[in-house]
Design an enzyme around this catalytic site. Structure first.
Site, PDB file in Angstrom:
ATOM      1  CB  SER A 471      -8.936  -5.358 -16.498  1.00 30.33           C
ATOM      2  OG  SER A 471      -7.552  -5.138 -16.563  1.00 30.33           O
ATOM      3  CG  ASP A 482     -12.317   9.423 -11.043  1.00 27.90           C
ATOM      4  OD1 ASP A 482     -13.337   9.240 -10.346  1.00 27.90           O
ATOM      5  OD2 ASP A 482     -11.314   8.698 -10.985  1.00 27.90           O
ATOM      6  CE  LYS A 496      -6.940  -8.407 -14.302  1.00 25.97           C
ATOM      7  NZ  LYS A 496      -6.196  -7.209 -14.746  1.00 25.97           N
TER       8      LYS A 496
END
Length: 730
Positions: A471, A482, A496
């Site tokens: 999460s 990224d 998740k």
């Protein structure tokens, strides 16, 4: 009429089972016949309205959903199929399409009949287990015990079920026998263990039954929507804000006594000087002159609820000092309740050094157990409110003063928490910019980011994850990856990719007191800034470590009703750098170390053996075979000088740890459960594990040390490297 007759038949069956079980000598009282309370039927109806209208994957509450609830309910009660037999399931099948009506018509008789049958079966199974202890076992036979039965069929008869339990008890006995216990002490230990299990099931309440049933409903929709009763909701709130009002003592249940396991530094209990670890609390009174409640034999959560209270109020404890006998002198201890901050569960830092030739590099490690945030204190304008990002920012400031060369954020076993904290934590390393995208049930996508332009740490960065990183941990790790801001190291994460919100049911119903509980409701799916999602697939590390668990057994992809993987348009963001050119070199150096490092080789062997054993789900019940296996394992451990034993991972041992210097004894399975061990021994083992050498952490630190060495001389900005830029090894 047919359904009513079914209920009557089951009630008769329960009475018969209870009467038979009561014949076992010394057995605790049978489980009570639980009935739903009015507030529970109302809460169930309210939850259904919210789920069918506002859930991200809204589904009608109909017969089809009832069947899913039924299956999830049975799994929640008896996932290993060691309590119900096939005839029980056949009897209960009439409820398969009735559970939706039970909720909508506010008549929860059906789910409570199921739970009551379950409780009676549990009590009867442990009563049978106790009856086997006087017979003894033949450990020369060639037979095996299947300790995982989730994928098996229900035992067809009581005879088949008794065979399952005979082998279960035989395995419990054999583990203690291999640990050096004699037959008398083994029988006493197991009799006490099974008796305690019967006692616990006799202490279940309607709240336990209701919460189990409601979670069968919520999780039949998708895995991360949950119902929490008032007490569970309170515990969740404490975990999120890392604070509570109480006396500052960690309690445990030992031999029917509520025992002090730990004193929180700075808390009322520690500051009083009147309490110590091992003391037993026999009674609790509210105020100096309140009525003393005898709590011996109580459930631990009931005792904790009695000891907690309003800030600055008085609680009086009747205490039996550690080591004192039951008839020795008691001590009355009066304490003023205060706000307790759970610092042990907060972010922490350490500095590790790695050497390459004559060069030593200092790597700062920040361990973050969860993304906590005291929302209430923040909303009230408390400038000292507790939060993960604030704690990490403070620790980064300290690490900069200590002149570390790189920072590693350790998110292993961090199951997530506050979405806003994940965003703010990311901002500490990237500054202003988008961090995550969220998509609601209507398909609307929103970009959420951090607006703080200042960066707390600009140097080389690593993020260490494992399969239990989920999460909010995945949001942070994915954003760092990224942006090219740092290296992600470890196992693929949990997968998740959903967002939940907490709904106070009592607030909606305008109840004066908390009786309905709360609903953790999935309302959105989150996506990376590059448009991908962590849902199902998790975050793939830049440099991978050996995977302890199989993705089919643990993680989002192990759920049969998880939301699918999907993609949205990438957000507008500017990468902070590009580490692609470094990764092949760093990977090569890591692999070279892994092939020559004894600890890492032993770890890989541990994991391979563990996965092989866990795939079998069987253990031998032949003493000679088990003793040989044990001797081989201990010899291999001694050879590796490794503290972790792969075969014990299923029982909570930590993978990848080696004993601290001076403690080279291999782990020996003592056959005991946690509450059966001496408290001092248990605490000493935990302390030894905390101080143990962490093989995976050390290798992650080495990788970051390598990265620092590959930067241009004098450069401290890993993210400044561009593709194709020349490298300058030290």
């Amino acid at each position: 009429m047919k359904l009513k007759l079914l209920w009557l038949a089951l009630v008769f069956a329960l009475a018969t089972t209870a009467q038979a079980a009561s014949l076992v000598s010394g057995m605790p009282p049978p489980p009570p016949e639980l009935k739903p309370a009015q507030q529970q039927t109302q809460a169930a109806h309210l939850v259904a309205g919210l789920l069918t209208r506002y859930h991200y994957k809204a589904m009608p509450l109909d017969n089809a959903m009832s069947e899913k609830i039924f299956d999830h309910y049975l799994k929640a009660l008896d996932s290993e199929k060691i309590f119900f037999v096939q005839s029980d399931i056949d009897q209960l099948t009439g409820f398969r399409t009735q559970l939706d009506d039970a909720i909508l018509k506010e008549d929860l008789a059906a789910p409570f009949v199921i739970f009551n049958l379950y409780a009676q079966r549990v009590s009867a199974r442990f009563a049978y287990a106790r009856s086997l202890l006087s017979e003894g076992f033949d450990f020369q036979q060639k037979e095996s015990y299947q300790y995982e039965r989730e994928k098996e069929t229900w035992p067809k008869s009581e005879i088949e079920m008794r065979e399952v339990w005979r082998k279960r008890v035989k395995n419990d006995w054999l583990r203690l026998k291999l640990a050096g216990k004699d037959d008398k002490s083994i029988a006493e230990t197991l009799n006490k263990r099974y008796n305690n299990s019967q006692k616990r099931i006799s202490q279940v309440t309607s709240n336990d039954a209701f919460q189990t049933f409601m979670n069968a409903y919520t999780m039949a929709i998708e895995p991360h929507t949950n119902y929490m009763g008032p007490r569970t909701a309170e515990e969740f709130d404490i975990a999120m804000k890392l604070s509570l009002v109480g006396i500052g003592a960690v309690l445990a249940e030992k031999d029917d006594y509520t025992t002090i396991r730990e004193l929180v530094p700075g808390g009322p209990a520690a500051l009083s000087g009147q309490l110590k670890i091992g003391d037993r609390i026999l009674g609790v009174a509210q105020g100096e002159h309140g009525v003393m409640m005898d709590i011996v034999g109580w459930r631990l959560d009931d005792t904790v609820a009695l000891i907690r209270g309003a800030a600055d109020s008085t609680v009086l404890l009747d205490v039996l000092p550690a080591g004192a006998g039951p008839d020795d002198k008691h001590q009355l201890v009066s304490l003023i309740r205060k706000k307790i901050t759970l610092e042990e569960q907060s972010a922490k830092k350490s500095v590790l050094s790695v050497k390459e030739g004559n060069i030593s590099r200092r790597i700062g490690v920040i361990s973050l157990p969860g993304f906590y945030e005291d929302v209430e204190a923040r909303q009230q304008g408390d400038v000292h409110f507790k939060s993960a990002s604030r704690d990490v920012a403070r620790l980064l400031g300290e690490l900069k003063k200590e002149k570390v060369d790189a920072v590693l954020v350790d998110l292993r076993n961090n199951g997530g928490g506050s979405l806003s904290e994940a965003i703010e934590l990311t901002g500490l390393f990237i500054g202003r910019g988008p961090v995550v995208q969220t998509r609601n049930a209507q398909g609307n996508v929103a970009v959420e980011g951090d607006n703080n332009v200042s960066v707390a740490w600009k140097g080389p960065l690593g993020v260490l994850i494992n399969r239990s990183s989920a999460s909010a941990s995945e949001i942070f790790a994915a954003a760092i990856q990224d942006y090219g801001r740092g290296l992600v190291i470890g196992e693929p994460s949990f997968g998740k990719g959903t967002v939940q919100t907490m709904i106070d049911l009592d607030q909606i119903a305008k109840n004066d007191k908390p009786v309905f509980g709360e609903l953790k409701l999935t309302i959105a799916q989150f996506f990376r800034v590059n448009g991908g999602t962590t849902q199902l697939r998790g975050v793939a590390p830049d440099i991978g470590f050996p995977a302890v668990t199989d993705v089919e057994d643990f993680g989002e992809s192990s759920f049969d009703n998880a939301l699918p993987w999907m993609q949205v348009k990438a957000a507008s963001y500017s990468p902070a750098g590009n580490l692609k050119s470094l990764q092949p070199i760093l990977l090569a150096r890591h692999e070279a170390r892994a092939k020559s490092d004894k600890d890492f080789l032993c770890l890989q062997e541990d994991i391979a053996r563990f996965r092989l054993q866990s795939g079998k789900h069987l253990v031998s019940l032949n003493e000679a075979e088990r003793r040989k296996e044990r001797e081989d394992q201990e010899a291999r451990q001694a050879s590796c000088a490794a503290g972790s034993e792969a075969g014990m991972n299923a029982q909570g041992k930590v993978v990848g740890r080696k004993p601290a210097p001076g403690n080279n004894k291999p782990f020996r399975d003592d056959g005991l459960q946690a509450d059966e061990r001496n408290l001092a021994t248990e605490l000493a083992a935990e302390n030894a594990n905390k101080n143990a050498k962490d093989v995976l952490l050390n290798e992650a630190v080495h990788i970051l040390g390598d990265e620092v060495g590959l930067l241009k001389p004098g450069s401290r900005f890993a993210a400044s490297i561009s593709p194709g830029a020349p490298l300058h090894p030290d």
